[in-house]
Design an enzyme around this catalytic site. Structure first.
Site, PDB file in Angstrom:
ATOM      1  CG  ASP A  43      46.725  43.432  35.811  1.00  0.00           C
ATOM      2  OD1 ASP A  43      45.735  44.222  36.356  1.00  0.00           O
ATOM      3  OD2 ASP A  43      47.138  42.505  36.307  1.00  0.00           O
ATOM      4  N   GLY A  58      36.512  45.605  35.594  1.00  0.00           N
ATOM      5  CA  GLY A  58      35.408  45.848  35.344  1.00  0.00           C
ATOM      6  C   GLY A  58      34.940  47.099  36.229  1.00  0.00           C
ATOM      7  CG  ASP A 102      42.571  38.313  39.539  1.00  0.00           C
ATOM      8  OD1 ASP A 102      42.044  39.251  38.536  1.00  0.00           O
ATOM      9  OD2 ASP A 102      43.780  38.013  39.994  1.00  0.00           O
TER      10      ASP A 102
END
Ligand code: GLA
Length: 404
Positions: free
Chosen positions: A154, A204, A225
């Site tokens: 992440d 993205g 999210d």
């Protein structure tokens, strides 16, 4: 020497042969993962930073007892907030919520499930815990030594700490740094020799569908999210238009984890969310409170016909075909020439579907089609121009075995 005493010696001899054979055949490739979209459960959407070892064990137990494991939910994924500090050698420790990661992984494996973990390419994770920056190989080796099968990686603090710092005001250079960071972890995971699903989470940015497969990414988030409200679920769905051609066995678009059973989603919305994620060939990672799951939510998450759409071996993600007012029609091709069609009422009431008539020609179909309604299990004839009436945010999902 008794036979039983000789056995370990025989095994040792066999083991010593293995490298020679490997050398003859070339490097051992880890077994291919994510040939269909990964399925499982992740701790974030329900527990967020509260998750503990006990919750992960309970989730594993529940996947088995609710029938979810048998329906295909295999990965039990720990999201952010398991991390402690690094020791003097740089080896990352767990925090007190996760006293023994190896024991936890063994427990999850003992149930016939797989286990996933989470980190960031930055110095910190999104939750402010230790990230993998400058420790990528060390961390990948650690996950492999514990027996992990999946990594969600992440971006988070990598943005300010590296991208903005090293390349201020140069977006293109920032993206190159980001891609290099994902490449580095991809190589580190590969070097462990363990089959580990590599899940990119960078919201993205810079079209990851274009570059993530080449660096070993098995899935990449396509958006920011999700949350457990229909407007957000629908907004994410809209962002998937045009991405179908990038998905396929081993590499999937990820519109984020499921919120089925969470927040204020009603039954129709849960059904539509699940149906559309299956149409999108998305990873199906449930994120609800499994020990307190209501039967109607179990029924949605374990609908085998809908799961089979998601898991279809061709891996052809659905395409948006057309909209009429607030009704959207999506379709995907399935193995053996079959087709799945979804008609979604994205409007706020039943009257959004007045008048809605299914245009078979737009779907490349001619004349009446014999189909199965995947939510009530009944046969349905789709006729050209037929009116379809759906409650607000509800869906008709059908499979046509032999489209004409
Ligand atoms: C980001 C991710 C989420 C979750 C949290 C954890 O927001 O997109 O899916 O992993 O971080 O901190």
């Amino acid at each position: 020497m008794r036979l039983s005493a000789m056995l370990p010696l025989a095994l040792l001899a066999l083991a010593s042969l293995a490298p020679a054979q490997t050398a003859m055949r070339g490097p051992v490739r880890p077994q291919a993962v994510a040939q269909t979209p990964p399925m499982g459960w992740n701790s974030w959407n329900f527990f967020a930073e509260r998750v503990t070892d006990k919750d992960i064990r309970a989730a594993a137990d529940q996947l088995v007892s609710t029938g979810m494991k048998d329906a295909g939910y295999i990965y039990v994924n720990i999201d952010d907030t398991w991390e402690g500090e690094r020791d003097a050698n740089g080896v990352l420790q767990t925090n007190s919520k996760f006293p023994d990661m190896k024991a936890l992984a063994d427990y999850v494996h003992s149930k016939g499930l797989k286990i996933g973990i989470y980190s960031s390419p930055g110095p910190k994770t999104c939750g402010g815990y230790a990230g993998s920056l400058d420790h990528e190989s060390q961390d990948a080796q650690l996950y492999a030594s514990w027996g992990f099968d999946y990594l969600k990686y992440d971006l988070c603090s990598f943005i300010p700490a590296v991208m903005e710092k090293q390349a201020p005001n140069d977006k293109a250079a920032q993206m190159r740094l980001m891609i290099a960071a994902y490449d580095k972890m991809g190589k580190a995971l590969k070097a462990t020799g363990r089959p580990i699903v590599y899940s990119l989470c960078q919201y993205g940015w810079d079209q990851p569908w274009e570059w993530a497969p080449a660096l070993g990414g098995n899935s990449w988030r396509t958006t920011g999210d999700i949350n457990a409200h229909w407007d957000r679920v629908y907004a994410l769905l809209e962002e998937q238009k045009g991405l179908a051609k990038y998905a396929g066995p081993g590499h999937w678009n990820d519109p984020d984890m499921l919120e089925v059973g969470n927040g204020d989603l009603n039954l129709a919305e849960n059904r539509s969310h699940f149906s559309m994620w299956a149409m999108l060939a998305a990873p199906l990672l449930a994120g609800n409170d499994l020990p307190n799951m209501k039967p109607e939510i179990t029924a949605i998450l374990t609908n085998r016909d809908v799961i089979a759409i998601d898991q279809d071996r061709l891996g052809h993600q659905a395409r948006f075909i057309y909209a009429a007012g607030e009704v959207e029609v999506w379709a995907r091709d399935l193995a053996n020439g079959a087709k799945a069609i979804a008609v979604l009422n994205a409007g706020d009431n039943l009257y959004s579907t007045h008048p809605f008539h299914l245009d078979l020609a737009k779907l490349g179909l001619h004349g009446t089609q014999k189909a199965k309604d995947l939510w009530n299990g009944k046969d349905i004839d789709l006729t050209d121009n037929m009116p379809i009436e759906l409650a607000s945010h509800d869906i008709l999902l059908v499979k046509i075995a032999a489209p004409k």
